[in-house]
Each structure stands twice: as structure tokens, then as C-alpha cells.
Enzyme design. Structure first.
Site, PDB file in Angstrom:
ATOM      1  N   PRO A 419      77.283  35.827  38.096  1.00  7.05           N
ATOM      2  CA  PRO A 419      76.872  34.682  38.922  1.00  7.05           C
ATOM      3  C   PRO A 419      76.394  33.522  38.052  1.00  7.05           C
ATOM      4  CG  PRO A 419      75.293  36.495  39.084  1.00  7.05           C
ATOM      5  CD  PRO A 419      76.484  37.024  38.359  1.00  7.05           C
ATOM      6  N   TYR A 583      62.380  34.561  39.401  1.00  9.30           N
ATOM      7  CA  TYR A 583      62.453  34.031  40.768  1.00  9.30           C
ATOM      8  C   TYR A 583      61.518  34.853  41.668  1.00  9.30           C
ATOM      9  CZ  TYR A 583      66.303  31.321  38.859  1.00  9.30           C
ATOM     10  OH  TYR A 583      67.040  30.461  38.084  1.00  9.30           O
TER      11      TYR A 583
HETATM   12  C1  FMN Z   1      75.416  27.876  33.975  1.00  8.64           C
HETATM   13  C2  FMN Z   1      74.789  29.212  34.218  1.00  8.64           C
HETATM   14  C3  FMN Z   1      74.278  29.498  35.463  1.00  8.64           C
HETATM   15  C4  FMN Z   1      73.712  30.744  35.730  1.00  8.64           C
HETATM   16  N1  FMN Z   1      73.299  31.064  36.992  1.00  8.64           N
HETATM   17  C5  FMN Z   1      72.906  32.332  37.294  1.00  8.64           C
HETATM   18  C6  FMN Z   1      72.656  32.729  38.629  1.00  8.64           C
HETATM   19  O1  FMN Z   1      72.839  31.979  39.571  1.00  8.64           O
HETATM   20  N2  FMN Z   1      72.228  33.991  38.837  1.00  8.64           N
HETATM   21  C7  FMN Z   1      72.048  34.877  37.817  1.00  8.64           C
HETATM   22  O2  FMN Z   1      71.644  36.000  38.056  1.00  8.64           O
HETATM   23  N3  FMN Z   1      72.326  34.530  36.558  1.00  8.64           N
HETATM   24  C8  FMN Z   1      72.768  33.292  36.272  1.00  8.64           C
HETATM   25  N4  FMN Z   1      73.110  32.963  34.988  1.00  8.64           N
HETATM   26  C9  FMN Z   1      73.062  34.007  33.957  1.00  8.64           C
HETATM   27  C10 FMN Z   1      74.448  34.649  33.795  1.00  8.64           C
HETATM   28  O3  FMN Z   1      74.853  35.320  34.982  1.00  8.64           O
HETATM   29  C11 FMN Z   1      74.446  35.650  32.645  1.00  8.64           C
HETATM   30  O4  FMN Z   1      73.547  36.681  32.953  1.00  8.64           O
HETATM   31  C12 FMN Z   1      74.059  35.001  31.323  1.00  8.64           C
HETATM   32  O5  FMN Z   1      74.690  33.745  31.160  1.00  8.64           O
HETATM   33  C13 FMN Z   1      74.443  35.895  30.125  1.00  8.64           C
HETATM   34  O6  FMN Z   1      75.823  36.152  30.121  1.00  8.64           O
HETATM   35  P1  FMN Z   1      76.840  35.393  29.094  1.00  8.64           P
HETATM   36  O7  FMN Z   1      76.331  35.659  27.730  1.00  8.64           O
HETATM   37  O8  FMN Z   1      78.169  36.059  29.373  1.00  8.64           O
HETATM   38  O9  FMN Z   1      76.832  33.946  29.430  1.00  8.64           O
HETATM   39  C14 FMN Z   1      73.659  31.703  34.714  1.00  8.64           C
HETATM   40  C15 FMN Z   1      74.157  31.393  33.453  1.00  8.64           C
HETATM   41  C16 FMN Z   1      74.749  30.173  33.200  1.00  8.64           C
HETATM   42  C17 FMN Z   1      75.330  29.914  31.849  1.00  8.64           C
END
Ligand code: FMN
Ligand code: FAD
Length: 776
Positions: A419, A583
Site C-alpha cells: 500500500p 497511526y
Molecule cells: C509513497 C509511499 C506511500 C506509502 N503509503 C503507505 C500506506 O498507505 N500504508 C502503509 O502501510 N504503508 C505505506 N508505505 C510504506 C510501504 O508500503 C512500504 O512498507 C515501504 O515503502 C517499504 O517498502 P519498499 O522498500 O519496497 O518501498 C508507503 C510508502 C511509500 C514510498
């Protein structure tokens, strides 16, 4: 120069001979307290690469070492009555005595003075220009002035005993045996024509339960002989550590030092080898590090000048260069060491032998799935078939592309679009932006596409750009998207439902000074009042939230339930409850954000009470045949906050409440967090929760290649992998990664078909080129 090496182990001897080679005029003495042939230990292993390095610096020594080496390729596991063997691991073993004798003889040949049976101190040699403190792990020279060297010594919980045997093993062999008190393991390898090293290891509590703290060496040997009798086939175990008083069972000590050298008033003193750093035997690199220290110090003398006036600069450069390599190796050694420390609790009883082998081979997290393929293709393909046979799609395919079923939902593969808030909703409504964003990712090959955190009420949003699900229009907006995904792709689509709590009413990231910044009090879009477990703002300058009353809790729970019903109406396949990242629900779970004194604060059980109430209400409103996950912050990365051990308890509580899967994120609970980022850095939490709370998990965080996903799934560290940022760069991340690793049995959207062979051919060429250049 007048140089004295205190300690005639690999570090001291090798430095002495290389330095003498660099300048025969140097007066070099090695002082060793033992007799020449009197050493502890059995064999040591190191890699072909270390030998190549030695060859460049002294071909004579390298040649002799090479003659004495025992080379082997295979790793063999004996576990739960099974034997599993895989190849391509390339180790060399040599007796420690043999290695030291080669180094001693070469020292003498070059004119290094060797003084044995002398216990030395750096102050005993006031005329020395340089003193090498190569006096091993318990270095007296280091320990005498801790304020100078600032050693950081961590004593690890496992006990081990270093034994030998005349039973010869033709592979690096790992033996695991369970007793009434727990698991023991033995690390075994042959190092000459008559002898194998046999290191036995177990956790402290198992060692104590067997009374081994009171056992002398003979009794310990007899215990180990009995334990591994089947494997030893009548051969004896032997010790050569008679110098150790009492129990010969040791705890490994990880040593690192902030400063590697100083001036003692007469001479420059520099630490080398185990005196300055140690690497656990699980990775077998202590001797390599000691030899490479010696090489680097000589290299710096060669580069900067081998006269006494250059010593300070040489020592400074020596530390600067070596420190980086040492940290890298210590990190890998740490992972491998931890694996052996926890395997009895976490893996031995949980994993079947095939998966246990895979987990053990990838314990340092330096060997990946594709790396295992290079080492032993047949074994890896056999394992892939084993893994796939446990899914609805038997056959040989990488774990990433096997299906996964939870309740009535089958995901076509194990990739989840994590997400990600887009801050592009208007009045909580998703629109064309979201249709394109989510639609593109559904076409991109992932098994499950998660919608960003969506609020159950207007005041539950993070920003004015965040979506919500509290009215019919929003339900219809989402239905348009899920319909599109279901008709145009075979991906499943899930909703993450969450209330922003104390992190609400903030700017979109591009509007303020970064993430989570409060809106100005007079922002024309308008602020809103916040709720949280306690009235504590996330940032010091943030809006102070109101601590929730029982009535607030009832209202928010009711909002969650209504939203859940709407999510079902909107056609979502999967629901995730957001209990992470500071949150609202997370603010109850973490002791950093929950200061309540009622039944919802204090113990972890109390802090979980409200999130569990919400979960129970939501689960009851969500269709029985559809799965639900919960995202948690498995580590607050702040002293006094949630730890990975707490996360296991949290997962157990959610499991008992009926959660199907835990999505293991971390942090963002406190602005004071100090996370340790790195490849797959949150995967250890998913692994631990999966094995200890016995619940499926989603790993997330810096998982950016198919190789990562396959390694995680194959080792049983998680059941699904969520990938976030790479999906911002490339909606078709899954299809691209499949092509990159040469997996072609994957469906592309019909209209995109002609792009598939082209991409696959491009990657195939790249792989061929890489193989060709490796061969050069
Ligand atoms: C732009 C952005 C928005 C995010 N929004 C959410 C969110 O709405 N809910 C959530 O649980 N994590 C959110 N995250 C965290 C990501 O789901 C993920 O856990 C985090 O980016 C680590 O994964 P990655 O290294 O593949 O980016 C967000 C991350 C990014 C980069
Ligand atoms: C169970 C076990 C298994 C291991 N397996 C491996 C392996 O497979 N591969 C690998 O690479 N490494 C292995 N190691 C680590 C390896 O033995 C060390 O990292 C390596 O020996 C370090 O070399 P060194 O010269 O720094 O220290 P050491 O080899 O410890 O040598 C230090 C020397 O200094 C002498 N000394 C100490 N104090 C004084 C004093 N005051 N005066 C005079 N002399 C003194 C000691 O007698 C000793 O000979 C293992 C270690 C253990 C404990």
C-alpha cells in the site's frame, strides 16, 4: 625499523614474514608464549580468494599452503534422520598447526627472529619502533588500555567446544541432534588426511540443563560422543585444549575496536587479527581477516615508505582501509552466528529438512537464490520443485511465481504491491488517477495489489489528499476500480483500512517540509481535531491529539465496521487493518505513544485491547471466505519501544483473534527512531513471527529484486513479499523481474504480448554477456 610482534598466530607470523620480505634490513621478532608445535584448535577453513590474495604477496607461502590444503565443494546436512547434500560451495581446510608451521618456517627462512615460550607485553620492548599486538582474542595489550582502543566486546549466548576426530568427512558437514532439553549442532570438516574439526554448539540453557557447566573436558567429550554416536561410527572425539581450565565450552565473543593503534610512550602499538576484531566460526573467516590485516599493513608501508617516520600515517591508513572490509564481514558473520543461536527455537522443529537446508545455506544473507543456482543448479531446481509441490501448482518454478491460497482467495504469485499513499484523492474520493495507478499495477504482474491506507471517516485521513470509505459515492468509486482490475487482469485487489489518529491533518509530502508535517493553523483547506491513545503529538510542533474516550472508541469502531461492509460491497478481495506506523491503532500498541492508565494502557495485553476490539468487529463484518491481514510495526527502533520479541506476542494475539496473516513493517511510530536500513531489513521480523507465532507473514522493506523475493520465500522467512517503491518506478515490476531471471512461463496482458519476447531476449543477452565476461 625494529618491529616486535607479540603473538605468533596467523596475524603476527604472516605480518612478520611479509614485512621482512619488503625490507630485509628490518629487525623483526615474533614473541609467542606457546611452544612451536603447541597450539590449540584443529583445522581452519578459508576461501580460494584468500589464497589468491596470499599468492600475490608471497607465492612461496601460498604454494606450501596450497599443497597442504584439503579442498571440498559440498555441504552436507544430517537432520531428522535425513541427509541432504548440495555442491559448489568451494572451501579449503588446513590444520591450524600446519598453517602455523608453514608460516614459522618461512619466517625463519627470511630471517625473522622467533622467540617461543615467552609471555610478552608491549612495555617489555622500549626500543621497538613498532609493536604488533597480534595476541589474539583476549589480547592483554588491548585490554590494558581500553580507553585507548575502546574495544566493544559482545559475549554471545551459545556455548561451543572445539574438538577433533579421526572420522573423515568428505563435505562440510552439519549435524543436528535433539535431546530432551533442546538442539545441539556440530560443524564438521576434514582438514588433513587423518583428522576433521568437530565443533559442537548449543544454547546456554541447553548446556546448563545437561549439567555441562560442571563437566570436565573428558566428560564433555564423552557426552558429545554419545550424542553424535550414530554419525561418528565408532570414532572418538579428541581435545587439544588441555590448557583451558575447567569446562572447555566457550562463548563466542564479538570484538571490534574504535581505535586500532596508539603510541605507548616508546613505540607505536597496533592491533591485528583477533585482537582487534573477531568473526564467528559459522562463517569461517577469522584467519582470513588476520592474514588480510597483515597484507594491508605491509601494503601501506610499501605505498607510503617503510621507515619509522611514516608509521603514524601508515597505521591510520591501515585502519581506514581494513575497517570497511571487517565491518562487512562481521555483519555477514553476525547473521550466520545468530542463525545458529536461534535455530533450535526457530527452525529445527518448524522446518522440514529441505527447507531447513535452504535456510541454513542462506543464513548469512550473502548467498541468494540465484547464487545457489550457480553453485548447484540441480539441487536448487530439486528444491524449487519441492517448494512448488506444496502449492496448487507443482512443477519447477521459482517460489516467487507459485500461487498462494488464503481462505477462498488464490493469488497467482507471491508479489504484493505494497500500500502506498498517493495523496491524490479529493474529498476522500478516489478517481481517474487511482484507476490508472492501480490498474497499471494490476496489469504489471503482481498477485495482489493493495490500495493505500483508506480512512473509515473524514477525520481518519492523513492528509486532504487521502482516500476514505464512509459514503456511497466513495463505495461506487472503488467499485469502478475493483471491477476494472477483475475484468482486465488476473490480479487480486485489497484495501488497507486505517485511521491516521495522531498523524492526521498533515500536509501532502510535497507541500510541507517532508513527511508528517502538520498543516499551518490557518491553512485554507482546514485542519481537523485528532484522536490518539494518549494526548501526545507525533512531532513536537504537531496538533495535540485528544486521548480517546470510550465513546470515541465506540464511534471509531463503528466507522471501521461500516467501512468494512462498504469494502465488501466495493468488491475487494482482501482487507488489511493498519495497526502500524504510529497511526491510531498503532498509537495504542506502542508504549512510546500509549500513556493510558485505564484498561487500554500499561501492559501489552492492555495496549492491544482496543486494536483487537476493532479487529474483531471488522472481522465479523468482513465476508468469512475472504482473508484479512494486519500490518504492524514489528520494531519501534527506539529504546523502550516495541521490540521484535514484543512483535511475536502481538502476532500471537492477532492470530488468536482470527487474523490470517501479519504484514511485518516497522518504525514510523516515533520521530526518535533509529532504524538500521539495508537490503530486506525488515524480513527478520517476518521470519521470527512466522516461526515463533506460527502465522503466515508478509515481508516488506527494501525487497527490490526477484532474487530477494525467491530467497525469502524459499527459506520460509515469509509467505508473501510486498514491494513498494520499486512499483513506483515500474508498474510492471513483476513481469520485468520474471524476464530478468529468465522465467518465461508467466502471462502478460493480452494486448502487451509483443513486448514479452523482446524484453526476455534483451535480458537473456545481458545474462549471456555477464556469464561470458565472468569467464574472461
Ligand atoms: C509513497 C509511499 C506511500 C506509502 N503509503 C503507505 C500506506 O498507505 N500504508 C502503509 O502501510 N504503508 C505505506 N508505505 C510504506 C510501504 O508500503 C512500504 O512498507 C515501504 O515503502 C517499504 O517498502 P519498499 O522498500 O519496497 O518501498 C508507503 C510508502 C511509500 C514510498
Ligand atoms: C572454534 C573456532 C573455530 C574457528 N574456525 C575458524 C575457521 O574455520 N576459519 C578461520 O579462518 N578462523 C577460524 N577461527 C578463528 C581463528 O582461529 C582466528 O580468527 C585466528 O586464529 C586469528 O589469528 P590471530 O593471529 O589474530 O590470533 P591467534 O591465532 O589467537 O594467535 C594469537 C597468539 O598469540 C599468543 N599470545 C597471546 N598472548 C600472548 C602474550 N602475552 N605473549 C606472547 N604470546 C601471546 C597466543 O598463544 C597465540 O598463539 C576459529 C576460532 C574458533 C574459536
Amino acid at each position: 625499523m625494529n618491529i616486535v610482534c607479540i603473538g605468533g598466530g596467523p596475524a603476527g607470523l604472516y605480518f612478520a614474514l611479509l614485512m621482512k620480505k619488503l625490507g630485509a634490513h628490518h629487525d623483526i621478532t615474533v614473541v609467542e608464549r606457546n611452544k612451536p608445535y603447541d597450539t590449540f584448535g584443529w583445522g581452519v577453513v578459508f576461501s580460494d580468494q584468500t589464497l589468491d590474495n596470499m599468492r600475490q604477496w608471497d607465492p612461496e607461502t601460498a604454494e606450501e599452503v596450497q599443497q597442504a590444503f584439503n579442498h571440498w565443494d559440498d555441504i552436507e546436512l544430517h537432520f531428522k534422520g535425513r541427509m541432504i547434500r548440495s555442491g559448489g560451495h568451494g572451501f579449503v581446510g588446513i590444520g591450524r598447526k600446519k598453517l602455523l608451521n608453514i608460516l614459522q618456517a618461512r619466517c625463519e627462512q627470511l630471517g625473522v627472529k622467533l622467540v617461543f615460550e615467552q609471555d610478552a607485553d608491549d612495555l617489555d620492548y622500549p626500543d621497538a619502533d613498532l609493536i604488533i599486538a597480534s595476541d589474539g582474542i583476549n589480547s592483554r595489550i588491548r585490554n590494558r588500555t581500553p580507553e585507548v582502543f575502546q574495544p566493544d566486546i559482545v559475549t554471545r549466548p551459545n556455548r561451543y567446544i572445539w574438538l577433533g576426530t579421526n572420522r573423515l568427512y568428505d563435505a562440510f558437514t552439519f549435524l543436528f541432534e535433539k535431546t530432551e532439553h533442546g538442539w545441539f549442532q556440530a560443524h564438521v570438516y576434514k582438514f588433513d588426511e587423518q583428522t576433521s574439526t568437530f565443533i559442537v554448539e548449543c544454547p546456554e540453557h541447553v548446556w546448563l540443563a545437561h549439567g555441562l557447566d560442571k563437566a570436565d573436558q573428558q566428560a564433555s567429550i564423552e557426552f558429545c560422543e554419545k550424542l553424535f554416536a550414530k554419525n561418528l561410527q565408532g570414532e572418538k572425539l579428541m581435545t587439544n585444549a588441555r590448557h583451558l581450565r575447567g569446562s572447555a565450552w566457550l562463548n563466542f565473543q564479538r570484538v571490534k575496536c574504535a581505535n586500532w593503534s596508539h603510541f605507548n610512550g616508546h613505540s607505536h602499538v597496533v592491533l591485528m587479527g583477533d585482537a582487534v576484531h573477531t568473526a564467528h566460526f559459522a562463517i569461517g573467516s577469522g584467519t582470513k581477516l588476520a592474514l588480510e590485516d597483515a597484507i594491508e599493513l605491509v601494503r601501506q608501508f610499501k605505498r607510503l615508505g617503510d621507515t619509522a617516520d611514516h608509521i603514524p600515517e601508515v597505521l591510520q591508513q591501515y585502519q581506514a582501509v581494513r575497517e570497511i572490509d571487517v565491518i562487512r564481514l562481521q555483519n555477514a558473520a553476525w547473521n550466520a552466528m545468530e542463525w545458529f543461536e536461534v535455530c533450535g527455537e526457530r527452525y529445527c522443529d518448524q522446518l522440514e529438512p529441505e527447507q531447513f537446508m535452504y535456510s541454513m545455506l542462506t543464513r548469512s544473507q550473502r548467498i541468494s537464490h540465484e547464487n545457489l543456482r550457480l553453485r548447484d543448479k540441480a539441487w536448487l531446481e530439486g528444491y524449487e520443485a519441492w517448494f512448488a509441490a506444496r502449492t496448487a501448482a507443482p512443477g519447477t518454478k521459482p517460489p516467487m511465481f507459485t500461487p498462494y491460497t488464503l481462505r477462498s482467495v488464490t493469488l497467482k504469485n507471491r508479489v504484493v504491491v505494497s500500500p502506498m499513499a498517493q495523496y491524490s484523492a479529493v474529498d476522500g474520493r478516489v478517481g481517474d488517477y487511482h484507476l490508472v495507478h492501480l490498474g497499471a499495477r494490476a496489469m504489471g504482474g503482481a498477485g495482489l495489489v493493495m490500495v493505500e491506507m483508506t480512512a473509515p471517516s473524514m477525520d481518519g485521513r492523513i492528509t486532504h489528499g487521502c482516500p476514505g470509505l464512509w459514503n456511497d459515492t466513495q463505495t461506487a468509486d472503488f467499485k469502478r476500480i475493483t471491477d476494472w482490475v477483475h475484468t482486465q487482469s488476473d490480479a487480486k485487489i485489497g484495501l488497507q483500512i486505517g485511521h491516521a489518529g495522531p498523524k492526521g491533518s498533515t500536509c501532502r509530502p510535497w507541500q510541507g517540509a517532508g513527511m508528517d508535517q502538520p498543516m499551518a493553523a490557518d491553512d485554507p483547506e482546514g485542519n481537523w481535531p485528532l484522536l490518539a491513545a494518549s494526548s501526545q503529538p507525533y512531532l513536537p510542533h504537531g496538533i495535540v491529539p485528544q486521548a480517546m474516550s470510550r465513546a470515541d472508541m465506540d464511534r471509531v469502531t463503528a466507522d471501521f465496521v461500516t467501512s468494512t461492509r462498504r469494502a465488501a460491497q466495493a468488491g475487494f478481495d482482501w482487507l488489511e487493518l493498519h495497526c502500524a506506523h504510529g497511526y491510531l491503532l498503532s498509537s495504542f500498541i506502542s508504549p512510546l505513544t500509549n500513556q493510558r492508565t485505564d484498561a487500554y494502557g500499561g501492559s501489552l495485553e492492555n495496549r492491544l485491547r482496543y486494536p483487537l476490539e476493532v479487529f474483531a468487529a471488522v472481522r465479523a463484518a468482513w465476508p468469512k471466505d475472504l482473508p484479512m491481514s494486519v500490518r504492524i510495526s514489528a520494531h519501534d527502533w527506539v529504546e523502550g519501544g516495541i521490540t521484535p520479541a514484543d512483535a511475536v506476542e502481538i502476532a500471537r494475539a492477532f492470530k488468536a483473534a482470527g487474523v490470517d496473516m501479519i504484514d511485518c513493517s516497522s518504525g514510523q511510530v516515533s520521530a526518535k527512531q533509529r532504524p538500521t536500513y539495508g537490503r530486506m531489513y525488515q524480513t527478520p521480523f517476518a521470519d521470527r513471527i512466522r516461526q515463533e507465532a506460527h502465522i503466515p507473514t508478509i515481508a516488506v522493506g527494501a525487497i527490490s529484486e526477484a532474487d530477494h523475493v525467491n530467497s525469502i520465500l524459499a527459506a520460509g522467512r515469509a509467505d508473501l513479499c510486498a514491494v513498494a517503491r520499486p512499483h513506483l518506478a515500474n508498474p510492471a515490476w513483476t513481469l520485468t523481474e520474471a524476464a530478468r531471471i529468465g522465467f518465461t512461463d508467466i502471462a502478460w496482458p493480452r494486448a502487451y504480448g509483443s513486448g514479452k519476447p523482446q524484453l526476455e531476449a534483451g535480458f537473456a543477452r545481458e545474462r549471456a554477456l555477464q556469464t561470458a565476461t565472468k569467464g574472461d
